[in-house]
Design a protein around this motif. Structure first.
Motif: not given
Length: 319
Positions: A108-109, A317-318, A310-311, A102-105
């Protein structure tokens, strides 16, 4: 929520994806809902989630979300962002890289957790003090739950903590569970489990719980017995867990407890009968009216400040 900017809360279930743009004060600024393409595979589900994020941001005008929190069906590991186990309600959901995908799409983190644990997190604000403990049971088409200790919802190894439906239940002895085992609480206490019990006793084809509840209201003794048995099984498990954890509050959620007083009274009485004397004053409480159906999306939004983010790099991962 995160800083002074809104975040997005996503509630992913087998039939729908609910999204909300949530302000820093917990106010819902915009909403959007789409059907879950459950039969099309995990990639299609992630695509639908990303599309829902775009839609809710569009409704939010000039608001910029800083992160996404996802409350998802299945066994979710918040540390890895993976779906470690799941039923076949969503095809191919087990093993999905939920947070990274989802972050890649979206760019957003993303923080993610099991949907019931996320909903339970909203109840901690009603508990007594920062060190509050909580037991949370959700009874619907399945039986889920959460355990909070010292003001924090436990996730456990592989994200398994809180799956109360898979505790052994004498009332479910020999009955199949959705996890593949037998004798678990979900097999007798969930909506389909109660309906199946009625069908076994009457020799009829299983129908929806609502039909069983309607027959119970008309005085059908078999329907009343099936509902009471499921409620008692859940109450006994909850009472035993209360003795083990000593929670400040025990909250019950889901559609099944709302079918009427017959269920709730049997649940309450079975729970109270199990309690050790120091806990005799402990009572079951329903979910907070102020949260209602927004519990999952609000709980999902809260995940962005309590769990790893998750970035969009899919690996970073922050926090």
């Amino acid at each position: 929520m995160t800083g002074f900017q809104p975040v997005i809360g996503l509630d992913l279930g087998g039939t729908k994806i609910d999204a909300a743009l949530v302000g820093a004060d917990g106010t819902i600024l915009a909403r959007h809902r789409v059907p879950t393409p459950a039969g099309e595979g995990s990639a299609a589900v992630l695509d639908a989630m990303a599309s829902t994020v775009s839609a809710v941001l569009g409704q939010g005008g000039n608001a910029n979300a800083t992160a996404i929190g996802v409350a998802a069906a299945g066994v979710i590991n918040p540390v890895t962002g993976m779906v470690t186990s799941a039923t076949d309600t969503i095809r191919g959901w087990a093993g999905t890289a939920l947070a990274a995908g989802l972050a890649a799409r979206t760019g957003l983190p993303v923080a993610c957790d099991n949907d019931v644990r996320a909903a339970a997190a909203t109840e901690l604000t009603r508990a007594e003090g920062a060190d509050a403990s909580l037991l949370y049971l959700a009874v619907g088409t399945g039986v889920g739950g959460a355990v909070a200790v010292a003001g924090r919802v436990l996730t456990g190894a592989a994200g398994i903590a809180g799956h109360l439906g898979h505790l052994p239940s004498p009332e479910a002895a020999g009955l199949p569970c959705t996890c593949g085992a037998t004798g678990h609480l979900e097999g007798i206490a969930a909506g389909p489990g109660i309906a199946a019990q009625y069908a076994r006793v009457t020799g009829t084809v299983p129908g929806p719980l609502q039909r069983v509840a309607a027959r119970a209201e008309l005085g059908d003794a078999h329907a009343m017995a099936a509902i009471t048995l499921g409620a008692q099984a859940a109450g006994r498990v909850l009472g035993g867990l209360a003795n083990a954890f000593g929670p400040h509050r025990v909250v019950v959620a889901g559609g099944v407890p709302r079918i009427g007083a017959l269920y709730w009274n049997a649940l309450r009485d079975a729970f109270s009968a199990e309690l050790m004397s120091p806990l005799r004053e402990l009572r079951l409480t329903p979910t907070a009216p102020r949260v209602g159906h927004d519990a999952a999306v609000l709980g999902a939004a809260t995940l962005t400040r309590t769990l790893p983010l998750h970035t969009p790099s899919t690996t970073g991962v922050s926090r």
